[in-house]
Design a protein around this motif. Structure first.
Motif, short mmCIF file in Angstrom:
data_model
loop_
_atom_site.label_atom_id
_atom_site.label_comp_id
_atom_site.label_asym_id
_atom_site.label_seq_id
_atom_site.Cartn_x
_atom_site.Cartn_y
_atom_site.Cartn_z
N MET A 127 0.86 -1.18 0.00
CA MET A 127 0.00 0.00 0.00
C MET A 127 0.89 1.23 0.00
SD MET A 127 -2.67 -1.11 3.02
CE MET A 127 -1.37 -1.74 4.10
N LEU A 128 0.35 2.34 -0.45
CA LEU A 128 1.06 3.61 -0.40
C LEU A 128 0.30 4.56 0.51
CD1 LEU A 128 2.03 4.19 -4.15
CD2 LEU A 128 3.36 3.07 -2.35
N VAL A 129 0.99 5.08 1.53
CA VAL A 129 0.48 6.15 2.37
C VAL A 129 1.13 7.41 1.83
CG1 VAL A 129 0.29 7.06 4.71
CG2 VAL A 129 0.32 4.58 4.32
N GLN A 130 0.34 8.33 1.27
CA GLN A 130 0.98 9.40 0.50
C GLN A 130 0.21 10.71 0.54
OE1 GLN A 130 0.08 7.12 -3.38
NE2 GLN A 130 0.10 9.27 -4.01
N ASP A 131 0.92 11.76 0.21
CA ASP A 131 0.30 13.05 -0.06
C ASP A 131 -0.55 12.91 -1.32
OD1 ASP A 131 0.32 16.12 0.42
OD2 ASP A 131 0.76 15.89 -1.72
N ASP A 132 -1.69 13.57 -1.34
CA ASP A 132 -2.62 13.42 -2.44
C ASP A 132 -2.02 13.82 -3.78
OD1 ASP A 132 -5.00 12.86 -3.72
OD2 ASP A 132 -5.94 14.77 -3.23
N GLN A 133 -1.01 14.70 -3.77
CA GLN A 133 -0.42 15.18 -5.01
C GLN A 133 0.86 14.45 -5.40
OE1 GLN A 133 -0.03 19.41 -4.29
NE2 GLN A 133 -2.16 19.81 -4.81
N VAL A 161 4.15 0.64 2.27
CA VAL A 161 3.87 -0.24 3.40
C VAL A 161 3.58 -1.64 2.87
CG1 VAL A 161 2.35 -0.69 5.36
CG2 VAL A 161 2.95 1.66 4.75
N GLY A 162 4.20 -2.65 3.46
CA GLY A 162 3.94 -4.03 3.07
C GLY A 162 2.68 -4.57 3.72
N ALA A 163 2.08 -5.55 3.08
CA ALA A 163 0.90 -6.23 3.61
C ALA A 163 1.03 -7.72 3.33
CB ALA A 163 -0.38 -5.67 3.00
N PRO A 166 -2.57 -9.75 -1.21
CA PRO A 166 -2.90 -8.81 -2.28
C PRO A 166 -4.41 -8.64 -2.45
CG PRO A 166 -2.39 -10.93 -3.25
CD PRO A 166 -2.21 -11.09 -1.75
N PHE A 167 -5.08 -8.34 -1.34
CA PHE A 167 -6.54 -8.19 -1.35
C PHE A 167 -6.91 -6.92 -0.59
CE2 PHE A 167 -5.92 -12.93 -1.16
CZ PHE A 167 -6.24 -13.17 -2.49
N ASP A 168 -8.20 -6.70 -0.41
CA ASP A 168 -8.65 -5.63 0.49
C ASP A 168 -8.30 -6.02 1.92
OD1 ASP A 168 -9.71 -4.13 -1.56
OD2 ASP A 168 -11.74 -4.91 -1.34
N VAL A 169 -7.64 -5.11 2.62
CA VAL A 169 -7.24 -5.39 4.01
C VAL A 169 -7.75 -4.27 4.90
CG1 VAL A 169 -5.21 -6.73 3.34
CG2 VAL A 169 -5.00 -4.26 3.66
N PRO A 170 -8.06 -4.58 6.18
CA PRO A 170 -8.53 -3.55 7.09
C PRO A 170 -7.38 -2.66 7.56
CG PRO A 170 -8.44 -5.67 8.21
CD PRO A 170 -8.10 -5.93 6.78
N VAL A 171 -7.58 -1.35 7.44
CA VAL A 171 -6.57 -0.38 7.83
C VAL A 171 -7.23 0.68 8.71
CG1 VAL A 171 -4.90 1.35 7.06
CG2 VAL A 171 -5.26 -0.73 5.70
N ILE A 172 -6.72 0.86 9.91
CA ILE A 172 -7.15 1.95 10.80
C ILE A 172 -6.10 3.04 10.76
CG2 ILE A 172 -7.54 2.62 13.21
CD1 ILE A 172 -8.84 -0.07 13.67
N SER A 202 -0.09 19.04 0.63
CA SER A 202 -1.44 19.31 0.14
C SER A 202 -2.47 19.36 1.27
CB SER A 202 -1.86 18.24 -0.87
OG SER A 202 -2.15 17.01 -0.21
N GLY A 203 -2.14 18.78 2.44
CA GLY A 203 -3.11 18.69 3.51
C GLY A 203 -4.14 17.60 3.31
N ARG A 204 -3.87 16.67 2.36
CA ARG A 204 -4.79 15.56 2.10
C ARG A 204 -3.98 14.27 2.01
NH1 ARG A 204 -5.90 19.44 -1.51
NH2 ARG A 204 -5.00 18.23 -3.22
N LEU A 205 -4.36 13.30 2.81
CA LEU A 205 -3.67 12.02 2.85
C LEU A 205 -4.49 10.98 2.09
CD1 LEU A 205 -1.16 10.64 4.36
CD2 LEU A 205 -2.89 9.74 5.91
N LEU A 206 -3.81 10.18 1.28
CA LEU A 206 -4.46 9.13 0.50
C LEU A 206 -3.75 7.82 0.78
CD1 LEU A 206 -6.40 8.22 -1.80
CD2 LEU A 206 -4.60 8.86 -3.41
N ILE A 207 -4.52 6.75 0.96
CA ILE A 207 -3.94 5.42 1.16
C ILE A 207 -4.52 4.51 0.09
CG2 ILE A 207 -3.61 3.49 2.75
CD1 ILE A 207 -3.98 5.39 5.04
N SER A 208 -3.66 4.05 -0.82
CA SER A 208 -4.11 3.20 -1.91
C SER A 208 -2.89 2.52 -2.51
CB SER A 208 -4.86 4.01 -2.98
OG SER A 208 -3.96 4.80 -3.72
N MET A 209 -3.01 2.02 -3.73
CA MET A 209 -1.86 1.47 -4.44
C MET A 209 -1.91 1.99 -5.86
SD MET A 209 0.91 -0.06 -4.35
CE MET A 209 2.08 -0.54 -5.61
#
Length: 275
Positions: A127-133, A161-163, A166-172, A202-209
Motif C-alpha cells: 500500500m502507499l500512504v501518500q500526499d494526495d499530489q 507499506v507491506g501487507a 494482495p486483497f482488500d485489508v482492514p486499515v485503521i 497538500s493537507g490531504r492524505l491518501l492510502i491506496s496502491m
C-alpha cells in the motif's frame, strides 16, 4: 459584523456595525434567521433553554433539511464540538469532493485528532500512504525489494507499506497531536512495526496502491511533515495457501520537525508473509 457557518468554518462579512448585521437579518428573516421554522418548532416542542441549540442529525452541509425528524436538542458547546470535526474536514476541500468523516476523538485520548476505519486494496501486497499530489512513478526494483524485505520504504511524499495479502485489508488510521508512548500495549502486541517520515504539503492524505480515483476518501491533515508508524497484527493467522487470515494494519501519524528514515521498529521473527 460577521456571519459564521459552524459546519464549514466560513465567515461572511456583513458590515462594520451591529446595525449592518440587523439590516442583513431583517432583509429575509425566514431564510437568514429561520424565524418561521424556529417559531413553529417552539410552538410544537417548547422553548429551548439559554444553553441549548437545535442541531441536525444529518448536517446541513451534507444535505440535511429543516424538518423535525432531522433535528435534535443539544447543549450549545456540544453542538460546536460536533460541527468542529466537520469544519476541519471540509475547510480545504473543493465543492463536490469526497471525504472520510471521522467520529469525535474519545475523551480518554485528548491527543487523538481523528480516527478512520478503511478497507484498502493492497495490490502486490503493498500500500502507499501518500500526499494526495505525490506520484511514485517507476522507482525501480531496488525500491520494491526493500519494501518486500522490511515492509517499509519511502520516496518524496510517499511511504510504501507491506501487507500480507494482495486483497482488500482492514486499515485503521489515527492522526495524533503527539507521538504514542514508547511502552504502549499495541507496541508489545503488534508483530511487525515500521516507521518513516512523510511530507503532506497538500493537507490531504491518501492510502491506496497507485490509484487516484476521485471517489477514494482523502483524509484531511494540517499541511506539514508527519511520522508514519505502521503496526501490523495477525501475521500468524493465515491459512496454508496464505490467502485467508485476520491480518490488520494500524497507521498512526503525528507531526514532526525532523526527518525519520524508513526503518523497522520491531521485526516479525518469521519470514514476512506475502513475499
Amino acid at each position: 459584523m460577521v456571519r459564521f457557518d459552524p459546519e464549514a468554518a466560513e465567515r461572511t462579512i456583513l458590515g462594520d456595525s451591529l446595525d449592518d448585521g440587523a439590516l442583513w437579518l431583517l432583509a429575509d428573516p425566514d431564510v437568514r434567521g429561520a424565524r418561521a421554522f424556529a417559531t413553529s418548532w417552539q410552538d410544537r416542542h417548547g422553548a429551548l433553554a439559554h444553553d441549548q441549540r437545535l442541531i441536525p442529525w444529518r448536517l446541513f452541509a451534507l444535505g440535511g433539511i429543516y424538518e423535525d425528524d432531522n433535528l435534535t436538542v443539544k447543549e450549545a458547546a456540544q453542538c460546536m464540538r460536533i460541527r468542529g470535526s466537520l469544519a476541519q474536514t471540509l475547510h480545504a476541500l473543493p465543492d463536490g469532493a469526497y471525504f472520510h468523516m471521522t467520529p469525535t476523538p474519545p475523551p480518554d485520548d485528548p491527543d487523538l485528532l481523528s480516527h478512520h476505519e478503511l478497507e484498502v486494496f493492497a495490490d502486490y501486497s503493498t500500500m502507499l500512504v501518500q500526499d494526495d499530489q505525490a506520484r511514485l512513478g517507476d522507482p525501480g526494483p531496488a525500491w520494491f525489494e526493500a519494501l518486500a524485505t522490511n515492509w517499509i520504504n519511502a520516496a518524496p511524499g510517499i511511504v510504501g507499506v507491506g501487507a500480507a495479502r494482495p486483497f482488500d485489508v482492514p486499515v485503521i488510521v489515527d492522526v495524533r497531536r503527539t507521538p504514542p508512548a514508547d511502552n504502549t500495549l499495541e507496541l508489545q502486541q503488534a508483530q511487525h512495526v515500521t516507521e518513516a517520515s512523510l511530507a503532506v504539503p497538500s493537507g490531504r492524505l491518501l492510502i491506496s496502491m497507485q490509484d487516484f480515483d476521485d471517489e477514494l476518501p482523502r483524509i484531511p491533515l494540517t499541511p506539514g511533515t508527519y511520522v508514519v508508524r505502521v503496526y501490523s497484527h495477525g501475521l500468524d493467522t493465515f491459512s496454508e495457501d496464505g490467502l485467508d487470515g485476520e491480518d490488520r494494519y494500524h497507521v498512526v501519524l503525528w507531526p514532526t520537525d525532523e526527518e525519520h528514515p524508513a526503518q523497522v521498529i520491531k521485526r516479525y521473527p518469521e519470514p514476512l508473509p506475502g513475499g
